[in-house]
Design a protein around this motif. Structure first.
Motif, short mmCIF file in Angstrom:
data_model
loop_
_atom_site.label_atom_id
_atom_site.label_comp_id
_atom_site.label_asym_id
_atom_site.label_seq_id
_atom_site.Cartn_x
_atom_site.Cartn_y
_atom_site.Cartn_z
N ALA A 106 0.83 -1.21 0.00
CA ALA A 106 0.00 0.00 0.00
C ALA A 106 0.86 1.25 0.00
N VAL A 107 1.96 1.23 0.75
CA VAL A 107 2.86 2.38 0.79
C VAL A 107 3.48 2.62 -0.58
N ARG A 108 3.93 1.55 -1.23
CA ARG A 108 4.51 1.68 -2.57
C ARG A 108 3.49 2.21 -3.56
N ARG A 109 2.26 1.69 -3.48
CA ARG A 109 1.20 2.14 -4.38
C ARG A 109 0.90 3.62 -4.17
N ALA A 110 0.85 4.06 -2.90
CA ALA A 110 0.58 5.46 -2.59
C ALA A 110 1.73 6.34 -3.09
N ARG A 111 2.95 5.88 -2.90
CA ARG A 111 4.12 6.64 -3.36
C ARG A 111 4.10 6.78 -4.87
N LEU A 112 3.75 5.72 -5.57
CA LEU A 112 3.69 5.76 -7.03
C LEU A 112 2.60 6.69 -7.51
N SER A 113 1.42 6.65 -6.87
CA SER A 113 0.34 7.53 -7.30
C SER A 113 0.69 8.98 -7.00
N ASN A 114 1.40 9.24 -5.91
CA ASN A 114 1.82 10.61 -5.62
C ASN A 114 2.81 11.10 -6.68
#
Length: 65
Positions: A52-60
């Motif tokens: 989830a952290v990686r996904r959030a970082r990528l979307s940011n």
């Protein structure tokens, strides 16, 4: 559960190809790999949290451009 019925005049190679697609689409291979070894519940939570952290970082990163 994946079920496959041979069609009329279908070769074995075509049936195997169709079976592989059905198995992959049903997620059987993914589930087998996941259950191959025991994973502690804490490790599973950690893995999902990191994903989830990686996904959030990528979307940011994508939204910042």
């Amino acid at each position: 559960m994946v079920k496959l019925r041979l069609r009329d005049n279908e070769s074995v190679q075509d049936a195997v190809k169709r079976f592989r697609k059905l198995v992959e689409h049903a997620g059987v291979k993914k589930e087998m790999r996941r259950r191959e070894y025991y994973e502690k519940p804490s490790d599973a939570r950690r893995r999902t949290r990191l994903r989830a952290v990686r996904r959030a970082r990528l979307s940011n990163m994508l939204n910042a451009k």
